[in-house]
Design an enzyme around this catalytic site. Sequence first.
Site, PDB file in Angstrom:
ATOM      1  N   GLN A 118       0.847  -1.193   0.000  1.00 39.33           N
ATOM      2  CA  GLN A 118       0.000   0.000   0.000  1.00 39.33           C
ATOM      3  C   GLN A 118       0.881   1.240   0.000  1.00 39.33           C
ATOM      4  O   GLN A 118       1.490   1.576   1.013  1.00 39.33           O
ATOM      5  CB  GLN A 118      -0.908  -0.038   1.228  1.00 39.33           C
ATOM      6  CG  GLN A 118      -1.915   1.077   1.340  1.00 39.33           C
ATOM      7  CD  GLN A 118      -2.747   0.929   2.603  1.00 39.33           C
ATOM      8  OE1 GLN A 118      -2.646  -0.059   3.325  1.00 39.33           O
ATOM      9  NE2 GLN A 118      -3.575   1.912   2.890  1.00 39.33           N
ATOM     10  N   SER A 153       4.624  -1.673   3.948  1.00 39.91           N
ATOM     11  CA  SER A 153       4.842  -3.050   4.402  1.00 39.91           C
ATOM     12  C   SER A 153       4.950  -4.017   3.231  1.00 39.91           C
ATOM     13  O   SER A 153       4.135  -3.979   2.308  1.00 39.91           O
ATOM     14  CB  SER A 153       3.690  -3.487   5.318  1.00 39.91           C
ATOM     15  OG  SER A 153       3.623  -2.683   6.466  1.00 39.91           O
ATOM     16  N   GLU A 236      -9.601  -1.085   5.881  1.00 38.88           N
ATOM     17  CA  GLU A 236      -8.460  -1.533   6.674  1.00 38.88           C
ATOM     18  C   GLU A 236      -8.786  -1.491   8.161  1.00 38.88           C
ATOM     19  O   GLU A 236      -8.508  -2.437   8.899  1.00 38.88           O
ATOM     20  CB  GLU A 236      -7.250  -0.648   6.384  1.00 38.88           C
ATOM     21  CG  GLU A 236      -6.020  -0.991   7.200  1.00 38.88           C
ATOM     22  CD  GLU A 236      -4.831  -0.092   6.898  1.00 38.88           C
ATOM     23  OE1 GLU A 236      -3.720  -0.427   7.344  1.00 38.88           O
ATOM     24  OE2 GLU A 236      -5.015   0.937   6.227  1.00 38.88           O
ATOM     25  N   SER A 363      -2.925   7.223  12.333  1.00 34.65           N
ATOM     26  CA  SER A 363      -2.472   7.431  13.707  1.00 34.65           C
ATOM     27  C   SER A 363      -3.647   7.732  14.645  1.00 34.65           C
ATOM     28  O   SER A 363      -4.723   8.168  14.217  1.00 34.65           O
ATOM     29  CB  SER A 363      -1.465   8.589  13.770  1.00 34.65           C
ATOM     30  OG  SER A 363      -2.125   9.827  13.521  1.00 34.65           O
TER      31      SER A 363
END
Length: 381
Positions: A118, A153, A236, A363
Amino acid sequence: MESLDAFRARARTWLAATDIPAVPLDLDGRFATLRQWQRTLFEAGWVGIAWSKEAGGQELSHLHHLVFVEELVRAGAPQPIGMIGLEVVGPSIDRYGSDWQRRELLPRLLSGDDIWCQGFSEPNAGSDLASLRTRAVADGDEFVVSGQKIWTSWAHLSQRCALLVRTDTSVRKQAGISYLLVDMTSPGITTRPITQMTGDREFCEVFFDDVRVPRRNLLGEVNGGWAIATHTLGSERAGATLRRRVECEVALDEAVEQLRAKAGPSSDSRAAAAVGHAHIAMRVLDAQTRQTTARLVAGTGPTPMDSVDKLLLTDAEQTVFAEIAGLLGPLRAVPGARPRGLAAQRWTHEHLYSRAASIYGGSSQIQRTIIAERLLGLPRV
């Protein structure tokens, strides 16, 4: 449609008769093992459970998917490696993709033939994602992409990337973003893994140097990427919350069993307090995920409530693993040590990895802002 009880029984029977792979600690070995495991799950019909048959799935409900996640974790079996594709990118391709994209990309995503990463965050566009600077300039039937992404990732081991790019600088920043589906073997892409405090090298910097991407790899419309990115991030948060809740619950149960085998948490006031704090956090998350499941079943799509899910998941995940790791004391750094019957290496790794929960998927500060503005109607400051 198969009943949930019959589906659960079938899943348990299959898992009991299947060789569950031992997952190596090293990252490359882990990746290869979990990729093969995803292929095994796919061929047996356990991947894409709630996806349409047209997209390569089983066309069951989200409740069926959740049941299988629970059975998978409770059987001590790992998740497939392609969770970014399965939980994050895939739902957006299924909803917004062209016939070609859905036909060509989704079956390979489900099977693990293509692992996805992503490409959203950048060095100066993480929390403020709309400030991204990676550019894509139209050139005939292609886009030419230049820029940098970070915290990507599995980028060094992925075949595809869901990439946000800026295609118009003359409009407000959210309106000038497009969403590309990029082949990671394209010339001009460089990946640099970053070593995390767990010792893993899962995250990467990714550099794009005049990378040519076919126009047919555009997801949705030019400059229409922000709405799709919002859908991706919502998927997600909801998917990760449901899956990680089960994983944290099972981990806590395992820790309690280990403590009881050693001495019994009731005979150790510190252990009893730690387990109690962890259970409180898990019961709060469990209550919230009932609403999450109801939203998924109702098909409401991503909503600002996903940010509530994410905040409570972060608190539960970090509380569970911090409380367990806290019982290790100074022996947590000693290889092979088992203070109070707990395996130091395993629980230390889990604790360190849980610190990322405050950041991945958006976050905690950003989640609070979304809740304040979109759920509570508070003014911007």
